[in-house]
Design an enzyme around this catalytic site. Structure first.
Site, mmCIF file in Angstrom:
data_model
loop_
_atom_site.group_PDB
_atom_site.id
_atom_site.type_symbol
_atom_site.label_atom_id
_atom_site.label_comp_id
_atom_site.label_asym_id
_atom_site.label_seq_id
_atom_site.Cartn_x
_atom_site.Cartn_y
_atom_site.Cartn_z
ATOM 1 N N TYR A 24 0.838 -1.204 0.000
ATOM 2 C CA TYR A 24 0.000 0.000 0.000
ATOM 3 C C TYR A 24 0.869 1.249 0.000
ATOM 4 O O TYR A 24 0.656 2.176 -0.790
ATOM 5 C CB TYR A 24 -0.931 -0.003 1.211
ATOM 6 C CG TYR A 24 -1.729 1.274 1.365
ATOM 7 C CD1 TYR A 24 -2.897 1.472 0.647
ATOM 8 C CD2 TYR A 24 -1.303 2.282 2.228
ATOM 9 C CE1 TYR A 24 -3.637 2.639 0.787
ATOM 10 C CE2 TYR A 24 -2.033 3.454 2.370
ATOM 11 C CZ TYR A 24 -3.188 3.628 1.649
ATOM 12 O OH TYR A 24 -3.909 4.800 1.783
ATOM 13 N N LYS A 46 1.255 4.165 -2.923
ATOM 14 C CA LYS A 46 0.990 5.579 -2.681
ATOM 15 C C LYS A 46 2.221 6.439 -2.964
ATOM 16 O O LYS A 46 2.094 7.591 -3.397
ATOM 17 C CB LYS A 46 0.496 5.787 -1.252
ATOM 18 C CG LYS A 46 -0.913 5.253 -1.015
ATOM 19 C CD LYS A 46 -1.922 5.917 -1.933
ATOM 20 C CE LYS A 46 -3.347 5.533 -1.596
ATOM 21 N NZ LYS A 46 -4.361 6.231 -2.434
#
Length: 245
Positions: free
Chosen positions: A147, A151
């Site tokens: 994740y 990002k």
């Protein structure tokens, strides 16, 4: 009196996206609301009153986004497009299912790329495109796993897009800290400076109405992480390693 804004929110079915929809609707905006769940979108659109459109789509599926863009083109120029949709699965890298990791990359990073391509023709001259990174993308942190990496890629993508579209589109980066949503509720660690989706929505709208490229919040968390990112590796890596304890 100025004309009401037309705003497309992608990832609007719950969390920050739903709170943004409620706040902007209260300010008189006309909204196009997108996410994968048609049921939640329709319920949200109905709760906001007449004039709002529910438009289900999957940002990981380019054909789905292209079809939605075709429908939005018939509405007329959009004032703002805000992309918030994301997948998240907490845990250490070694424990993450490979297919789940691939899905996170597809939705978070490739999905942002898809939105970055289809959005500019839909926006009025000088319109605003805001993509959502995360403070998790500032620096590699324990349990940030894929994740955080996705990002970090979004942050880089938005920086490039800002340069490429300068003078045509107002490109912005949104970098939230910990917000109380169904995604963060899966975490089993302490989350400092947690805020509500409503507080996040207020911060986003205030930031997007100002002039700074990045909207990051809450600052009592983000400023510390920005400092950590600015340090040389010999200083920052020992500090991040302590967070695993």
């Amino acid at each position: 009196m100025p004309e009401p804004e037309t705003i497309w929110i992608i990832g609007a079915s719950d969390g920050i996206g739903a709170a943004l929809a409620q706040e902007w609707a209260a300010r008189g905006a006309k909204l196009v609301l997108s996410a994968r769940s048609a049921v939640r979108l329709n319920a949200l659109a109905a709760s906001l009153g007449p004039g709002h459109i529910a438009l289900p789509l999957d940002v990981g599926d380019r054909a789905s986004l292209d079809a939605a863009a075709g429908q939005i083109a018939d509405i007329g120029p959009i004032d703002r497009i805000v992309h918030l949709a994301a997948l998240y699965d907490p845990g250490k890298i070694a424990d993450l299912d490979p297919q789940t990791a691939a899905d996170i990359i597809t939705v978070n990073l490739t999905g942002s790329f898809h939105v970055a391509q289809i959005a500019p023709p839909l926006l009025r001259q000088g319109g605003q495109l805001a993509l959502c990174g995360s403070v998790a993308g500032y620096i590699g942190l324990p349990q940030g796993q894929i994740y955080s990496a996705s990002k970090a890629g979004v942050i880089n993508l938005v920086e490039s897009l800002r340069a490429e579209l300068a003078g045509r589109i107002d490109v912005r980066l949104i970098s939230p800290g910990f917000v109380d949503t169904r995604l963060t509720r899966r975490n089993d660690f302490d989350m400092p400076a947690m805020i509500s989706p409503q507080q996040a929505a207020t911060a986003i709208i205030k930031g997007l109405n100002a002039r700074r490229f990045e909207v990051h919040f809450p600052r009592r968390l983000t400023l510390g992480l920005k400092l950590l990112r600015a340090l040389p590796y010999w200083a920052s890596l020992p500090l991040t390693r302590r967070l695993t304890r």
